[in-house]
Structure formats: structure tokens, C-alpha cells
Design a protein around this motif. Structure first.
Motif, PDB file in Angstrom:
ATOM      1  N   GLY A  95     -14.884  81.250  14.362  1.00 35.13           N
ATOM      2  CA  GLY A  95     -13.984  82.395  14.387  1.00 35.13           C
ATOM      3  C   GLY A  95     -12.528  81.991  14.220  1.00 35.13           C
ATOM      4  O   GLY A  95     -11.800  82.560  13.411  1.00 35.13           O
ATOM      5  N   ALA A  96     -12.105  81.022  15.001  1.00 37.35           N
ATOM      6  CA  ALA A  96     -10.710  80.596  14.965  1.00 37.35           C
ATOM      7  C   ALA A  96     -10.516  79.317  14.169  1.00 37.35           C
ATOM      8  O   ALA A  96      -9.393  78.835  14.063  1.00 37.35           O
TER       9      ALA A  96
ATOM     10  N   ARG B  31      -6.521  69.911   5.405  1.00 36.97           N
ATOM     11  CA  ARG B  31      -6.329  70.600   6.679  1.00 36.97           C
ATOM     12  C   ARG B  31      -5.688  69.649   7.670  1.00 36.97           C
ATOM     13  O   ARG B  31      -6.062  68.475   7.763  1.00 36.97           O
ATOM     14  N   LEU B  32      -4.743  70.200   8.436  1.00 32.66           N
ATOM     15  CA  LEU B  32      -4.033  69.412   9.445  1.00 32.66           C
ATOM     16  C   LEU B  32      -3.959  70.235  10.719  1.00 32.66           C
ATOM     17  O   LEU B  32      -3.600  71.419  10.689  1.00 32.66           O
ATOM     18  N   TYR B  33      -4.312  69.606  11.821  1.00 33.07           N
ATOM     19  CA  TYR B  33      -4.383  70.277  13.119  1.00 33.07           C
ATOM     20  C   TYR B  33      -3.447  69.588  14.111  1.00 33.07           C
ATOM     21  O   TYR B  33      -3.277  68.381  14.082  1.00 33.07           O
ATOM     22  N   TRP B  34      -2.906  70.390  15.028  1.00 34.51           N
ATOM     23  CA  TRP B  34      -2.160  69.863  16.172  1.00 34.51           C
ATOM     24  C   TRP B  34      -2.892  70.261  17.455  1.00 34.51           C
ATOM     25  O   TRP B  34      -3.320  71.417  17.610  1.00 34.51           O
ATOM     26  N   GLY B  42      -9.670  67.662  28.007  1.00 32.78           N
ATOM     27  CA  GLY B  42      -9.869  67.468  26.582  1.00 32.78           C
ATOM     28  C   GLY B  42      -8.693  68.025  25.811  1.00 32.78           C
ATOM     29  O   GLY B  42      -7.885  68.795  26.349  1.00 32.78           O
ATOM     30  N   PRO B  43      -8.563  67.649  24.546  1.00 31.38           N
ATOM     31  CA  PRO B  43      -7.483  68.205  23.726  1.00 31.38           C
ATOM     32  C   PRO B  43      -7.586  69.722  23.619  1.00 31.38           C
ATOM     33  O   PRO B  43      -8.684  70.277  23.555  1.00 31.38           O
ATOM     34  N   GLU B  44      -6.425  70.381  23.589  1.00 33.08           N
ATOM     35  CA  GLU B  44      -6.355  71.830  23.414  1.00 33.08           C
ATOM     36  C   GLU B  44      -5.694  72.133  22.078  1.00 33.08           C
ATOM     37  O   GLU B  44      -4.630  71.600  21.763  1.00 33.08           O
ATOM     38  N   PHE B  45      -6.312  73.010  21.337  1.00 33.23           N
ATOM     39  CA  PHE B  45      -5.826  73.391  20.014  1.00 33.23           C
ATOM     40  C   PHE B  45      -4.474  74.087  20.117  1.00 33.23           C
ATOM     41  O   PHE B  45      -4.252  74.947  20.974  1.00 33.23           O
ATOM     42  N   LEU B  46      -3.559  73.711  19.208  1.00 32.41           N
ATOM     43  CA  LEU B  46      -2.263  74.378  19.130  1.00 32.41           C
ATOM     44  C   LEU B  46      -2.136  75.202  17.848  1.00 32.41           C
ATOM     45  O   LEU B  46      -1.808  76.385  17.879  1.00 32.41           O
ATOM     46  N   THR B  47      -2.374  74.550  16.696  1.00 31.38           N
ATOM     47  CA  THR B  47      -2.208  75.236  15.425  1.00 31.38           C
ATOM     48  C   THR B  47      -2.863  74.426  14.323  1.00 31.38           C
ATOM     49  O   THR B  47      -3.182  73.256  14.525  1.00 31.38           O
ATOM     50  N   TYR B  48      -3.087  75.060  13.150  1.00 31.34           N
ATOM     51  CA  TYR B  48      -3.553  74.278  12.025  1.00 31.34           C
ATOM     52  C   TYR B  48      -3.013  74.831  10.714  1.00 31.34           C
ATOM     53  O   TYR B  48      -2.622  75.993  10.614  1.00 31.34           O
ATOM     54  N   PHE B  49      -2.997  73.945   9.730  1.00 34.01           N
ATOM     55  CA  PHE B  49      -2.539  74.263   8.384  1.00 34.01           C
ATOM     56  C   PHE B  49      -3.662  73.973   7.395  1.00 34.01           C
ATOM     57  O   PHE B  49      -4.386  72.995   7.526  1.00 34.01           O
ATOM     58  N   ASN B  51      -3.432  73.214   3.543  1.00 30.31           N
ATOM     59  CA  ASN B  51      -2.320  72.908   2.635  1.00 30.31           C
ATOM     60  C   ASN B  51      -1.012  73.243   3.353  1.00 30.31           C
ATOM     61  O   ASN B  51      -0.800  72.763   4.454  1.00 30.31           O
ATOM     62  N   GLU B  52      -0.148  74.071   2.775  1.00 29.85           N
ATOM     63  CA  GLU B  52       1.122  74.343   3.452  1.00 29.85           C
ATOM     64  C   GLU B  52       1.076  75.604   4.307  1.00 29.85           C
ATOM     65  O   GLU B  52       2.041  75.915   5.011  1.00 29.85           O
ATOM     66  N   ALA B  53      -0.020  76.325   4.294  1.00 25.65           N
ATOM     67  CA  ALA B  53      -0.117  77.587   5.029  1.00 25.65           C
ATOM     68  C   ALA B  53      -0.574  77.368   6.467  1.00 25.65           C
ATOM     69  O   ALA B  53      -1.609  76.736   6.705  1.00 25.65           O
ATOM     70  N   GLN B  54       0.182  77.927   7.417  1.00 26.39           N
ATOM     71  CA  GLN B  54      -0.204  77.878   8.818  1.00 26.39           C
ATOM     72  C   GLN B  54      -1.122  79.065   9.079  1.00 26.39           C
ATOM     73  O   GLN B  54      -0.685  80.221   9.032  1.00 26.39           O
ATOM     74  N   LEU B  55      -2.397  78.783   9.367  1.00 27.60           N
ATOM     75  CA  LEU B  55      -3.400  79.841   9.396  1.00 27.60           C
ATOM     76  C   LEU B  55      -3.770  80.328  10.789  1.00 27.60           C
ATOM     77  O   LEU B  55      -4.321  81.411  10.927  1.00 27.60           O
ATOM     78  N   GLU B  56      -3.502  79.526  11.792  1.00 23.86           N
ATOM     79  CA  GLU B  56      -3.894  79.936  13.146  1.00 23.86           C
ATOM     80  C   GLU B  56      -2.957  79.284  14.142  1.00 23.86           C
ATOM     81  O   GLU B  56      -2.586  78.123  13.979  1.00 23.86           O
ATOM     82  N   LYS B  57      -2.558  80.049  15.159  1.00 22.86           N
ATOM     83  CA  LYS B  57      -1.735  79.512  16.238  1.00 22.86           C
ATOM     84  C   LYS B  57      -2.335  79.928  17.566  1.00 22.86           C
ATOM     85  O   LYS B  57      -2.688  81.087  17.765  1.00 22.86           O
ATOM     86  N   SER B  58      -2.396  78.997  18.492  1.00 24.86           N
ATOM     87  CA  SER B  58      -2.882  79.296  19.828  1.00 24.86           C
ATOM     88  C   SER B  58      -1.819  80.043  20.621  1.00 24.86           C
ATOM     89  O   SER B  58      -0.622  79.878  20.378  1.00 24.86           O
ATOM     90  N   ARG B  59      -2.272  80.823  21.596  1.00 25.87           N
ATOM     91  CA  ARG B  59      -1.280  81.465  22.478  1.00 25.87           C
ATOM     92  C   ARG B  59      -0.578  80.431  23.359  1.00 25.87           C
ATOM     93  O   ARG B  59       0.414  80.722  24.001  1.00 25.87           O
TER      94      ARG B  59
END
Lengths: 111, 115
Positions: A95-96, B31-34, B42-49, B51-59
């Protein structure tokens, strides 16, 4: 309820024995499952990926997946002191489009 | 060494200062993730790209955090007005979205300490 749950341990196993690490997850649409190894102060290292039900073997490592029970496990055969690390279970959440990690299980192999 | 590099490896800063981290992914990965990792978690997702588009951001990514990947290659993560709660390991990971698309490879991380 956490999305990915692991027993935080520590899990102590004698050298040469089988170490068994377990993980449960809550997202029913997840398709991809991973095990990462993380040494103290280092970043996670991908050691196994599994996408379908059953077993997948790679050297001394075997990953097992049961989607009906939402359960993933990692077996380490012939455990070595160098296997002492934290093992992170991760599930790719479609989903995400992100990995969701468990809190990790700390494994200690005793010589 | 996975081929993902991060700079700096360690950063100590005073509360209220701005910091910027850089990540260079594996060259062919699109794809690049932070992620952020605190002790014992464990690691917590922050955001990902992609290519150059930022497609998802965590709250988790408050308005003090911003990430860019201007040419679809390296990425930067900036934290403005740092707080002590920002102290963590910041991890970058990359993946190739055409084969083994979900396998992510991590860089060595940047450990941030806010005093």
C-alpha cells in the motif's frame, strides 16, 4: 497491534546448534518478506528474501514463509560466533510501498 | 559494502541548528529510501523517491524535515531546528524497481547526536 512483531530476545544458542528466529505480521496483502542482519553500530545487511509459501535455503540460512498464518521464520544451521547480531524481519507493505521492520531479535552464539 | 554511500557518517550538532545528510545510491537503482533508527528499534520509514519524484512521506517526517533528489541520483535529507529527539541513525537504502524490486540495500548510515 504492531505491524511486524519479533521476540526481542536475547536469544542465546550454543555454537554449532540451530538458531530459530520468528516473526509475525499483520498486513494481509504483503507479498515480500526479508531478513536483515545488523551488527552493533552497523547498518542492516540483507541476508534473505522470500516471496512465496514454503522454504528457501541459502547456505546455512533457511527462510520459511506461511502466509495463511502470517508467519516468517529464519533458521541458521551450524551457528557460528560471527552470527551473533540483531536479526530484523521486514515486510514490504504494498500500500505505502515501504519496508516495515520488526524491532529485531538479538542473537548470541556461545562458543 | 553494498555500494550505497552516506555522508557524513557521524554528526554532532547543537539543538536548534540545521543539518544536512547526503546519500549516494547504487548507480543503476531508481528507488531511494530514507529510514530512521533509534536504539533497540527497527528502522522506521521516512520517505522514498522513484527517480526524482518523492512519492511517499511518513507522518514521522515533520515540517522540519525535507528531502530532495534533484536529478534522480543522490539525495539529501535536511533537518531544520534540530531537537534532542532527532538523535538517531539515519539510514538510506536503494533498490532497482525493475528486478527484485522490493530488495533494498542500505548504506552505512549517518549517526546524528543533538546536544
Amino acid at each position: 497491534q504492531k505491524e511486524v512483531e519479533q521476540n526481542s530476545g536475547p536469544l542465546s544458542v550454543p555454537e554449532g546448534a540451530i538458531a530459530s528466529l520468528n516473526c509475525t505480521y499483520s498486513d494481509r496483502v504483503s507479498q515480500s518478506f526479508f531478513w536483515y542482519r545488523q551488527y552493533s553500530g552497523k547498518s542492516p545487511e540483507l541476508i534473505m528474501s522470500i516471496y512465496s509459501n514454503g522454504d528457501k535455503e541459502d547456505g546455512r540460512f533457511t527462510a520459511q514463509l506461511n502466509k495463511a498464518s502470517q508467519y516468517v521464520s529464519l533458521l541458521i544451521r551450524d551457528s557460528q560466533p560471527s552470527d551473533s547480531a540483531t536479526y530484523l524481519c521486514a515486510v514490504f507493505w504494498l500500500g505505502a510501498q515501504k519496508l516495515v521492520f520488526g524491532q529485531g531479535t538479538r542473537l548470541t552464539i556461545n562458543p | 559494502d553494498t555500494g550505497v554511500s552516506q555522508d557524513p557518517r557521524h554528526k554532532i550538532t547543537k539543538r536548534g541548528q540545521n543539518v544536512t545528510f547526503r546519500c549516494d545510491p547504487i548507480s543503476e537503482h531508481n528507488r531511494l529510501y530514507w529510514y530512521r533508527q533509534t536504539l533497540g528499534q527497527g528502522p522506521e520509514f521516512l520517505t522514498y523517491f522513484q527517480n526524482e519524484a518523492q512519492l511517499e512521506k511518513s507522518r514521522l517526517l515533520s515540517d522540519r524535515f525535507s528531502a530532495e533528489r534533484p536529478k534522480g541520483s543522490f539525495s539529501t535529507l535536511e533537518i531544520q531546528r534540530t531537537e534532542q529527539g532527532d538523535s538517531a541513525m539515519y539510514l538510506c537504502a536503494s533498490s532497482l524497481w525493475t528486478s527484485s524490486p522490493y530488495e533494498q540495500y542500505f548504506g552505512p548510515g549517518t549517526r546524528l547526536t543533538v546536544t
